[in-house]
Design an enzyme around this catalytic site. Structure first.
Site, short mmCIF file in Angstrom:
data_model
loop_
_atom_site.label_atom_id
_atom_site.label_comp_id
_atom_site.label_asym_id
_atom_site.label_seq_id
_atom_site.Cartn_x
_atom_site.Cartn_y
_atom_site.Cartn_z
N ALA A 1 -20.40 11.67 -19.02
CA ALA A 1 -21.61 10.85 -19.25
C ALA A 1 -22.89 11.68 -19.29
O ALA A 1 -23.98 11.14 -19.35
CB ALA A 1 -21.72 9.79 -18.15
N SER B 1 -10.55 8.95 -32.43
CA SER B 1 -11.31 9.58 -33.52
C SER B 1 -10.62 9.30 -34.86
O SER B 1 -9.40 9.15 -34.92
CB SER B 1 -11.36 11.08 -33.29
OG SER B 1 -11.72 11.76 -34.46
N TYR C 1 -6.49 18.74 -30.87
CA TYR C 1 -7.42 17.62 -30.69
C TYR C 1 -6.91 16.41 -31.49
O TYR C 1 -6.89 15.29 -30.99
CB TYR C 1 -8.81 18.07 -31.18
CG TYR C 1 -9.88 17.00 -31.14
CD1 TYR C 1 -10.46 16.61 -29.94
CD2 TYR C 1 -10.33 16.40 -32.31
CE1 TYR C 1 -11.45 15.64 -29.91
CE2 TYR C 1 -11.32 15.43 -32.29
CZ TYR C 1 -11.88 15.06 -31.10
OH TYR C 1 -12.87 14.10 -31.07
N1 LIG Z 1 -19.28 13.05 -32.11
C1 LIG Z 1 -18.34 12.76 -32.99
O1 LIG Z 1 -18.53 12.93 -34.20
C2 LIG Z 1 -17.03 12.19 -32.53
C3 LIG Z 1 -16.08 11.83 -33.50
C4 LIG Z 1 -14.87 11.31 -33.08
C5 LIG Z 1 -14.61 11.14 -31.74
N2 LIG Z 1 -15.55 11.51 -30.83
C6 LIG Z 1 -15.23 11.33 -29.40
O2 LIG Z 1 -16.33 10.78 -28.72
C7 LIG Z 1 -16.32 11.22 -27.36
C8 LIG Z 1 -17.69 11.76 -26.97
O3 LIG Z 1 -17.97 12.88 -27.77
P1 LIG Z 1 -19.47 13.40 -28.06
O4 LIG Z 1 -19.61 13.52 -29.50
O5 LIG Z 1 -20.43 12.58 -27.32
O6 LIG Z 1 -19.36 14.89 -27.49
P2 LIG Z 1 -20.08 15.60 -26.23
O7 LIG Z 1 -21.53 15.31 -26.25
O8 LIG Z 1 -19.67 17.03 -26.31
O9 LIG Z 1 -19.41 14.90 -24.99
C9 LIG Z 1 -18.18 15.31 -24.47
C10 LIG Z 1 -18.29 15.17 -22.98
O10 LIG Z 1 -17.01 15.48 -22.43
C11 LIG Z 1 -17.25 16.27 -21.28
N3 LIG Z 1 -16.08 17.05 -20.91
C12 LIG Z 1 -15.41 17.98 -21.64
N4 LIG Z 1 -14.41 18.49 -20.92
C13 LIG Z 1 -14.44 17.87 -19.71
C14 LIG Z 1 -13.68 17.99 -18.53
N5 LIG Z 1 -12.66 18.84 -18.44
N6 LIG Z 1 -13.98 17.19 -17.48
C15 LIG Z 1 -15.00 16.32 -17.55
N7 LIG Z 1 -15.79 16.19 -18.63
C16 LIG Z 1 -15.51 16.96 -19.70
C17 LIG Z 1 -18.41 17.17 -21.66
O11 LIG Z 1 -18.97 17.73 -20.48
P3 LIG Z 1 -19.71 19.17 -20.49
O12 LIG Z 1 -21.11 18.90 -20.93
O13 LIG Z 1 -19.59 19.60 -19.08
O14 LIG Z 1 -18.96 20.04 -21.44
C18 LIG Z 1 -19.30 16.14 -22.35
O15 LIG Z 1 -20.03 15.44 -21.39
C19 LIG Z 1 -15.19 12.25 -27.25
O16 LIG Z 1 -14.04 11.63 -26.73
C20 LIG Z 1 -14.96 12.65 -28.69
O17 LIG Z 1 -13.64 13.11 -28.90
C21 LIG Z 1 -16.76 12.02 -31.18
#
Ligand SMILES: NC(=O)c1ccc[n+]([C@@H]2O[C@H](COP(=O)([O-])OP(=O)(O)OC[C@H]3O[C@@H](n4cnc5c(N)ncnc54)[C@H](OP(=O)(O)O)[C@@H]3O)[C@@H](O)[C@H]2O)c1
Length: 319
Positions: free
Chosen positions: A10, A140, A174
């Site tokens: 978050a 995704s 992924y």
């Molecule tokens: N953005 C897109 O285009 C997109 C597309 C398809 C799906 N999604 C999905 O949407 C979700 C959110 O993605 P987002 O785009 O918002 O990316 P993001 O900003 O990089 O968020 C990912 C979050 O996951 C956390 N995380 C990673 N590894 C972790 C671990 N081992 N333990 C706890 N937290 C961890 C990260 O924390 P840190 O800051 O500590 O690394 C970050 O807070 C994900 O599930 C992603 O697969 C996103």
């Protein structure tokens, strides 16, 4: 709204935007983040902006079973129910080399699939006490690769050092992890019905990524993602989908549903689709691959998850 919401990851992107929105609604928000120092600023910003003091920060590393176990213990000391659990955190470090979690499982699969699987089981009893409890998984549109009938999850590559003949790719891991999450959504929706816990998933097509997220990618992947980012909507759009799926009356009896970003329930593609349907599958977001409902693949996934969790529990009990 007096709901308690746990959102993993978050501190950034969609998870951060969702924490803001749930706090605005007056929910009790638990930001489940791996780095407390970095996430503290976000927590304070949410409290100040929304004037909701019930925004908590708890440490968890979703790739580590012992960390999830600790989180569960602390959660139950502090809260006696859970209404909404959002598995938003994900390992997305495209281009990175092969890495293992402390339990010797490939890091992408450990973070995106086994971590949520284990957390669900541990928090099941507090979820049971929630009001119309729901688990939401962030999937995704990358799962579209599974429209290719040859594509499958390579369970044989998930444990120990990388021994496959092809080079390791986080992108492929992924993709497999996000398909596994869809399969788990359907499976757990059935399994948790007896406890009144609903389980749904959102297929995310894209949301603008932060510079911090892009910096986790290697240069080639970063350049490609930056270009894509221009066309992506802000993370708030997907965060609103999270909130709507978890709180609006329209979805209160919905379980086992994979939804697209228009909040339509997606339907399974035909095993042998016509050419027109194949085009629709690839260009739209009405259909999900047949693979997600394939009983043999489901069994392999559940057996794999359960065997990993059983051996982890045995290892812990012999310590
Ligand atoms: N953005 C897109 O285009 C997109 C597309 C398809 C799906 N999604 C999905 O949407 C979700 C959110 O993605 P987002 O785009 O918002 O990316 P993001 O900003 O990089 O968020 C990912 C979050 O996951 C956390 N995380 C990673 N590894 C972790 C671990 N081992 N333990 C706890 N937290 C961890 C990260 O924390 P840190 O800051 O500590 O690394 C970050 O807070 C994900 O599930 C992603 O697969 C996103």
């Amino acid at each position: 709204m007096s709901k308690v919401v746990v959102i993993t990851g978050a501190n950034s992107g969609i998870g951060r935007a969702a924490a803001f929105k749930f706090a605005e609604l007056g929910c009790e928000v638990v930001m489940a983040c791996r780095d407390k120092e970095r996430s503290k600023q976000v927590q304070e910003e949410i409290i100040q902006t929304t004037n909701n003091r019930h925004v908590h920060l708890m440490q968890v590393d979703m790739s580590s079973f012992s960390s999830i176990k600790e989180f569960n213990k602390e959660y139950k000391e502090r809260f006696n129910k859970l209404d909404i659990l959002i598995h938003n955190a994900a390992y997305i470090n495209h281009g990175s080399p092969h890495r293992l979690n402390p339990d010797i499982i490939e890091l992408t699969f450990a973070t995106n699939v086994l971590g949520p699987f284990y957390m669900n089981e541990l928090l099941r009893d507090v979820l049971k006490r929630g009001e119309k409890p729901v688990i939401l998984n962030a999937s995704s549109n990358i799962v579209k690769h599974f429209f290719d009938p040859k594509k499958h999850i390579h369970f044989e590559h998930l444990k120990g050092e990388w021994r496959a003949s092809e080079p390791f790719s986080v992108y492929k891991q992924y993709c497999e992890s996000k398909m596994a999450l869809v399969i788990l959504t359907f499976y757990l929706a059935e399994k948790y019905k007896e406890d009144g816990i609903r389980v749904n998933a959102l297929q995310i097509n894209g949301a603008r990524m932060s510079p911090q997220t892009l910096n986790k990618f290697t240069l080639k992947w970063r350049l490609a993602a930056r270009a894509q980012n221009v066309f992506f909507p802000p993370p708030e759009k997907m965060a609103k989908c999270y909130v709507d799926i978890c709180t609006t009356p329209r979805f209160m009896d919905v379980t086992g549903s994979l939804m697209n970003d228009k909040l339509e329930t997606m339907v399974r593609a035909d095993v042998e689709p016509s050419v027109l349907k194949q085009v629709k599958q690839l260009t739209g977001s009405q259909f999900y691959p047949y693979y997600a409902d394939n009983p043999e693949e489901r069994k392999k996934l559940i057996d794999f998850c359960e065997s990993i969790m059983t051996s982890y529990q045995q290892d812990v009990s012999t310590l």
